[in-house]
Design a protein around this motif. Sequence first.
Motif, PDB file in Angstrom:
ATOM      1  N   HIS A 120       0.833  -1.205   0.000  1.00 17.55           N
ATOM      2  CA  HIS A 120       0.000   0.000   0.000  1.00 17.55           C
ATOM      3  C   HIS A 120       0.864   1.250   0.000  1.00 17.55           C
ATOM      4  O   HIS A 120       0.371   2.356  -0.146  1.00 17.55           O
ATOM      5  CB  HIS A 120      -0.935  -0.011   1.199  1.00 17.55           C
ATOM      6  N   LEU A 146       4.161   3.128  14.056  1.00 21.66           N
ATOM      7  CA  LEU A 146       2.934   2.316  14.117  1.00 21.66           C
ATOM      8  C   LEU A 146       2.033   2.584  12.915  1.00 21.66           C
ATOM      9  O   LEU A 146       0.846   2.266  12.931  1.00 21.66           O
ATOM     10  CB  LEU A 146       2.160   2.624  15.407  1.00 21.66           C
ATOM     11  N   SER A 147       2.581   3.200  11.882  1.00 21.35           N
ATOM     12  CA  SER A 147       1.754   3.572  10.728  1.00 21.35           C
ATOM     13  C   SER A 147       1.519   2.397   9.783  1.00 21.35           C
ATOM     14  O   SER A 147       0.686   2.487   8.888  1.00 21.35           O
ATOM     15  CB  SER A 147       2.413   4.714   9.955  1.00 21.35           C
ATOM     16  N   PHE A 158       2.530  -3.721  23.368  1.00 20.81           N
ATOM     17  CA  PHE A 158       1.945  -2.409  23.580  1.00 20.81           C
ATOM     18  C   PHE A 158       1.695  -2.254  25.072  1.00 20.81           C
ATOM     19  O   PHE A 158       0.554  -2.281  25.534  1.00 20.81           O
ATOM     20  CB  PHE A 158       0.656  -2.255  22.764  1.00 20.81           C
ATOM     21  N   CYS A 214      -3.898  -3.632  -3.128  1.00 18.54           N
ATOM     22  CA  CYS A 214      -3.969  -4.577  -2.015  1.00 18.54           C
ATOM     23  C   CYS A 214      -4.910  -4.164  -0.881  1.00 18.54           C
ATOM     24  O   CYS A 214      -4.899  -4.760   0.188  1.00 18.54           O
ATOM     25  CB  CYS A 214      -2.562  -4.769  -1.471  1.00 18.54           C
ATOM     26  N   HIS A 215      -5.703  -3.125  -1.091  1.00 18.88           N
ATOM     27  CA  HIS A 215      -6.578  -2.635  -0.014  1.00 18.88           C
ATOM     28  C   HIS A 215      -7.711  -1.843  -0.640  1.00 18.88           C
ATOM     29  O   HIS A 215      -7.599  -1.414  -1.791  1.00 18.88           O
ATOM     30  CB  HIS A 215      -5.786  -1.706   0.906  1.00 18.88           C
ATOM     31  N   VAL A 219      -2.011  -6.556   6.265  1.00 21.17           N
ATOM     32  CA  VAL A 219      -1.101  -5.410   6.373  1.00 21.17           C
ATOM     33  C   VAL A 219      -1.768  -4.126   5.849  1.00 21.17           C
ATOM     34  O   VAL A 219      -2.125  -3.233   6.623  1.00 21.17           O
ATOM     35  CB  VAL A 219       0.216  -5.668   5.598  1.00 21.17           C
ATOM     36  N   CYS A 220      -1.936  -4.076   4.548  1.00 21.63           N
ATOM     37  CA  CYS A 220      -2.279  -2.814   3.876  1.00 21.63           C
ATOM     38  C   CYS A 220      -3.630  -2.203   4.270  1.00 21.63           C
ATOM     39  O   CYS A 220      -3.712  -0.987   4.481  1.00 21.63           O
ATOM     40  CB  CYS A 220      -2.195  -3.003   2.374  1.00 21.63           C
ATOM     41  N   SER A 226      -4.197   0.722   7.055  1.00 23.07           N
ATOM     42  CA  SER A 226      -3.843   2.150   6.956  1.00 23.07           C
ATOM     43  C   SER A 226      -4.980   3.027   6.438  1.00 23.07           C
ATOM     44  O   SER A 226      -4.835   4.243   6.390  1.00 23.07           O
ATOM     45  CB  SER A 226      -2.630   2.326   6.035  1.00 23.07           C
ATOM     46  N   PHE A 227      -6.113   2.425   6.020  1.00 17.68           N
ATOM     47  CA  PHE A 227      -7.152   3.223   5.370  1.00 17.68           C
ATOM     48  C   PHE A 227      -8.493   3.150   6.085  1.00 17.68           C
ATOM     49  O   PHE A 227      -9.103   2.094   6.186  1.00 17.68           O
ATOM     50  CB  PHE A 227      -7.312   2.772   3.904  1.00 17.68           C
ATOM     51  N   PRO A 252       0.908  -6.436  14.233  1.00 17.63           N
ATOM     52  CA  PRO A 252       0.296  -5.646  15.311  1.00 17.63           C
ATOM     53  C   PRO A 252      -0.493  -4.427  14.847  1.00 17.63           C
ATOM     54  O   PRO A 252      -1.485  -4.073  15.474  1.00 17.63           O
ATOM     55  CB  PRO A 252       1.500  -5.229  16.167  1.00 17.63           C
ATOM     56  N   VAL A 253      -0.070  -3.799  13.738  1.00 15.14           N
ATOM     57  CA  VAL A 253      -0.758  -2.572  13.314  1.00 15.14           C
ATOM     58  C   VAL A 253      -2.223  -2.869  12.975  1.00 15.14           C
ATOM     59  O   VAL A 253      -3.121  -2.091  13.286  1.00 15.14           O
ATOM     60  CB  VAL A 253      -0.018  -1.898  12.126  1.00 15.14           C
ATOM     61  N   LEU A 256      -4.112  -3.132  16.214  1.00 12.82           N
ATOM     62  CA  LEU A 256      -4.151  -1.859  16.936  1.00 12.82           C
ATOM     63  C   LEU A 256      -5.481  -1.140  16.702  1.00 12.82           C
ATOM     64  O   LEU A 256      -5.991  -0.442  17.561  1.00 12.82           O
ATOM     65  CB  LEU A 256      -2.991  -1.000  16.402  1.00 12.82           C
TER      66      LEU A 256
END
Lengths: 116, 219
Positions: A2, A35-36, A86, B92-93, B123-124, B127-128, B152-153, B156
Amino acid sequence: MHEYSIAIGIIDTLKDVLKEEFLCLNKIELTVGSLSGVYFEALHSALELILESEGLDNVTINISEEKGLFICSECQKATEIEPPLFICKECGSSRGKISGGKKIIIKAVEVNDGKI
Amino acid sequence: MARYELMRDALGREKQRAERLHDFFAEHRILVLNIMGSPGSGKTTLIEKVIEKLKDDVTISVIEGDLATTVDSERIEKTGADVFQINTGGICHLSPEMVERAIDKMNIRDKSILMIENVGNLVCPASFDLGEDIRMVLVSTPEGDDKPEKYPVMFLGADIFVITKMDLIEMTDFNIERAIKSVQKIKHNTEIFTFSRDSNEDAKRISTWLKEEYTKKIK
């Protein structure tokens, strides 16, 4: 991957901001949160690829990391987060808030003079 | 040489679009789920089962995100729900822009539920923001209990964590306790469910939880 979508967004923003000066772009400085969910190398390559397609071969890309912090509700301390944990590094508690580390910021750019 | 300090969010445009979606869904009282997980983790099956449980009480629409094919939307169509297929063609997203375009073409009812099945990927998609109220992340037992630690992201941002394919657990070394502990270390207030495709009880538990969230949203 991405990172490619994110890189397109960065280049679009720079074109908007710099207008014709975009063609004189010399350096991009980014701050990427730990953490992005962005892999620095992938973002770097994606940006290079897009810049090359715009005819810009020699742009320096600097990416620095901003660490996410865990603000502990138990001991009130702020410690750096190291995924996958965390938790508060000070007292081990998992109760707390995450601060920072999630954004991707276009910090600054440099452009050459009189290249157009 | 000139230097410009910009301090701009690289995802600024995506976030503006996501804000527009949040406003749209709030105005029309639509509860939105963003459903994420690896390819084959059971996202479509879970959506089918939840629709079966809720369709008499709530109108449900579905956006299916895939690189290619309409296989998943054809499955959803059979449940009677309104479905729109997005083919990302390699991306991918799902992005908020893709969702905006989809809802323009759909006829989503006010006071309903929209389930967005993201592209299979841990993963991807994290972020959105797609304007969702709830992020649901699935991990199936054959994938392994280490997925939350490895990605982990994704966890989260998860509001609900569902361990799927519980009927296969005996054939794997999946440790439920380990998976749950890892998720809670990342985000302590994540709701946790287990799910088997043939368990009426599992589908009922998730549907009941969703119905409560829906009732809060339409108030």
